[in-house]
Design an enzyme around this catalytic site. Sequence first.
Site, short mmCIF file in Angstrom:
data_model
loop_
_atom_site.label_atom_id
_atom_site.label_comp_id
_atom_site.label_asym_id
_atom_site.label_seq_id
_atom_site.Cartn_x
_atom_site.Cartn_y
_atom_site.Cartn_z
N ALA A 11 1.53 -64.78 -27.48
CA ALA A 11 1.23 -65.77 -28.52
C ALA A 11 0.33 -65.14 -29.58
O ALA A 11 -0.61 -65.76 -30.06
CB ALA A 11 0.57 -67.00 -27.89
N ARG A 89 4.43 -45.52 -32.53
CA ARG A 89 4.90 -46.56 -31.59
C ARG A 89 4.84 -46.03 -30.16
O ARG A 89 4.56 -46.75 -29.22
CB ARG A 89 6.34 -46.96 -31.93
CG ARG A 89 6.47 -47.66 -33.27
CD ARG A 89 7.93 -48.03 -33.56
NE ARG A 89 8.06 -48.70 -34.83
CZ ARG A 89 8.32 -48.07 -35.98
NH1 ARG A 89 8.46 -46.77 -36.00
NH2 ARG A 89 8.43 -48.76 -37.09
N ASN A 96 2.12 -50.80 -22.61
CA ASN A 96 3.17 -51.82 -22.73
C ASN A 96 4.21 -51.74 -21.60
O ASN A 96 4.85 -52.75 -21.29
CB ASN A 96 3.83 -51.75 -24.11
CG ASN A 96 2.89 -52.32 -25.18
OD1 ASN A 96 1.87 -52.93 -24.85
ND2 ASN A 96 3.23 -52.14 -26.45
N ASN A 121 6.93 -52.82 -28.68
CA ASN A 121 7.15 -51.39 -28.93
C ASN A 121 6.59 -50.51 -27.81
O ASN A 121 5.69 -50.95 -27.11
CB ASN A 121 6.43 -51.00 -30.24
CG ASN A 121 7.34 -51.14 -31.44
OD1 ASN A 121 8.53 -50.84 -31.37
ND2 ASN A 121 6.78 -51.58 -32.55
N HIS A 176 14.45 -47.32 -32.85
CA HIS A 176 13.48 -47.89 -33.80
C HIS A 176 12.30 -46.92 -33.90
O HIS A 176 11.23 -47.17 -33.41
CB HIS A 176 13.02 -49.25 -33.28
CG HIS A 176 12.07 -49.93 -34.19
ND1 HIS A 176 12.36 -50.24 -35.49
CD2 HIS A 176 10.81 -50.39 -33.99
CE1 HIS A 176 11.33 -50.86 -36.05
NE2 HIS A 176 10.38 -50.96 -35.15
P1 A3D Z 1 -0.55 -59.20 -31.00
O1 A3D Z 1 -0.90 -60.08 -32.14
O2 A3D Z 1 -1.59 -58.32 -30.43
O3 A3D Z 1 0.06 -60.12 -29.83
C1 A3D Z 1 0.38 -59.64 -28.57
C2 A3D Z 1 0.03 -60.74 -27.57
O4 A3D Z 1 0.48 -60.28 -26.28
C3 A3D Z 1 -1.46 -61.03 -27.47
O5 A3D Z 1 -1.70 -62.40 -27.70
C4 A3D Z 1 -1.79 -60.63 -26.03
O6 A3D Z 1 -2.80 -61.46 -25.43
C5 A3D Z 1 -0.46 -60.80 -25.35
N1 A3D Z 1 -0.36 -60.06 -24.08
C6 A3D Z 1 -0.87 -58.86 -23.76
N2 A3D Z 1 -0.55 -58.54 -22.50
C7 A3D Z 1 0.21 -59.57 -22.02
C8 A3D Z 1 0.84 -59.83 -20.77
N3 A3D Z 1 0.76 -58.97 -19.75
N4 A3D Z 1 1.53 -60.99 -20.65
C9 A3D Z 1 1.63 -61.86 -21.67
N5 A3D Z 1 1.03 -61.68 -22.85
C10 A3D Z 1 0.33 -60.54 -23.03
O7 A3D Z 1 0.70 -58.25 -31.39
P2 A3D Z 1 1.92 -58.59 -32.38
O8 A3D Z 1 2.40 -59.96 -32.11
O9 A3D Z 1 1.55 -58.19 -33.75
O10 A3D Z 1 2.98 -57.50 -31.86
C11 A3D Z 1 3.55 -57.62 -30.57
C12 A3D Z 1 4.39 -56.39 -30.23
O11 A3D Z 1 5.50 -56.29 -31.13
C13 A3D Z 1 3.66 -55.04 -30.32
O12 A3D Z 1 4.03 -54.22 -29.23
C14 A3D Z 1 4.19 -54.44 -31.61
O13 A3D Z 1 4.14 -53.03 -31.64
C15 A3D Z 1 5.61 -54.95 -31.58
N6 A3D Z 1 6.32 -54.92 -32.87
C16 A3D Z 1 7.62 -54.52 -32.85
C17 A3D Z 1 8.35 -54.49 -34.01
C18 A3D Z 1 9.78 -54.06 -33.98
O14 A3D Z 1 10.43 -54.02 -35.00
C19 A3D Z 1 10.40 -53.69 -32.72
C20 A3D Z 1 7.75 -54.85 -35.23
C21 A3D Z 1 6.42 -55.26 -35.23
C22 A3D Z 1 5.71 -55.28 -34.02
#
Ligand code: A3D
Length: 320
Positions: A11, A89, A96, A121, A176
């Site tokens: 979230a 990444r 992760n 990622n 990616h």
């Molecule tokens: P962020 O706002 O940090 O949200 C991640 C959430 O995951 C946080 O609220 C954490 O508390 C929660 N979390 C951590 N560990 C766990 C767990 N074990 N179980 C459940 N929840 C957990 O990150 P974000 O929303 O900005 O990004 C999330 C992911 O997407 C990251 O790995 C980024 O690198 C990835 N991402 C991928 C792309 C692609 O195009 C593939 C683009 C942008 C970001």
Amino acid sequence: MPRKKIALIGAGQIGGTLAHLAGLKELGDVLMFDILEGTPQGKSLDLAESSPVEGFDAKMTGVNDYKDIAGADVVIVTAGVPRKPGMSRDDLLGINLKVMESVGKGIGAHAPDAFVICITNPLDAMVWALQKASGLPANKVVGMAGVLDSARFRYFLASEFDVSVEDVTAFVLGGHGDDMVPLVRYSTVAGIPLPDLVKMGWTTHEKIDAIVERTRKGGGEIVNLLKTGSAFYAPASSAIAMAESYLRDKKRVLPCAAYLDGEYDVKGMYVGVPVVIGDKGVERILEIEMTKDERDMFAKSVESVKSLVEACKGINPAFA
Ligand code: A3D
């Protein structure tokens, strides 16, 4: 007909935006899961309070227990950590991977019939690990990257040509990472391929090369500007397009990280290729012809994904 149920694992920045978009588009009721107590509950309540103003009907619920995702039609996974400036990444792999293990088990135990979209990622390795840990069929677990990469490519091209983003199509293959493969030949403005637009004097090869390079590094450009995290609006929009294609059986042709079992000469890995998404999940993988140069670029990108998958197996032999 009962409303569909969309479970969001994570979230954070993307998770919150996913919930907002799912509400605005009335895709179904939204359930946000996170290990942080209060965050999914607070975001859900805030979003629910926007619904009377926006005029959408969708329940928004925040939870910390996997049992609440039971019956989810779609699960979108963003759990884990994002990049900070100076990180690739791939630097996120160790942390992760552990997250994918626990999330995969949670989905496998409580939402085994869902269509699962992974965003965490390094994408191609994490979706592979998530599918293994969940035990769900490979055609029901897919990674979001290509829709975002091609949206970036489309936006840059539309700005260069000063035309509507709606009339620009773009094609990006491979993993990616910075060696993803934007395919110029298959990218068009209203059906006219980019090489023809160069001939028509709309642009130059040099400008297209610069746009391809900017697309490859598009994620890093945003990380460097934000300094505290990575992109979230466009990644969320991209995953919602995939979820909508599944929920409404639209059968859209979208570039996604899909499990390859011999297609493109790749076996047992997830790599970005064009697929059809309908109510059966990934219903078809499109195998396109590539030139020698394109094949070489694709092979390089596949090698990068392979080394990450091997690294996962090294960290946790249970994945081998
Ligand atoms: P962020 O706002 O940090 O949200 C991640 C959430 O995951 C946080 O609220 C954490 O508390 C929660 N979390 C951590 N560990 C766990 C767990 N074990 N179980 C459940 N929840 C957990 O990150 P974000 O929303 O900005 O990004 C999330 C992911 O997407 C990251 O790995 C980024 O690198 C990835 N991402 C991928 C792309 C692609 O195009 C593939 C683009 C942008 C970001």
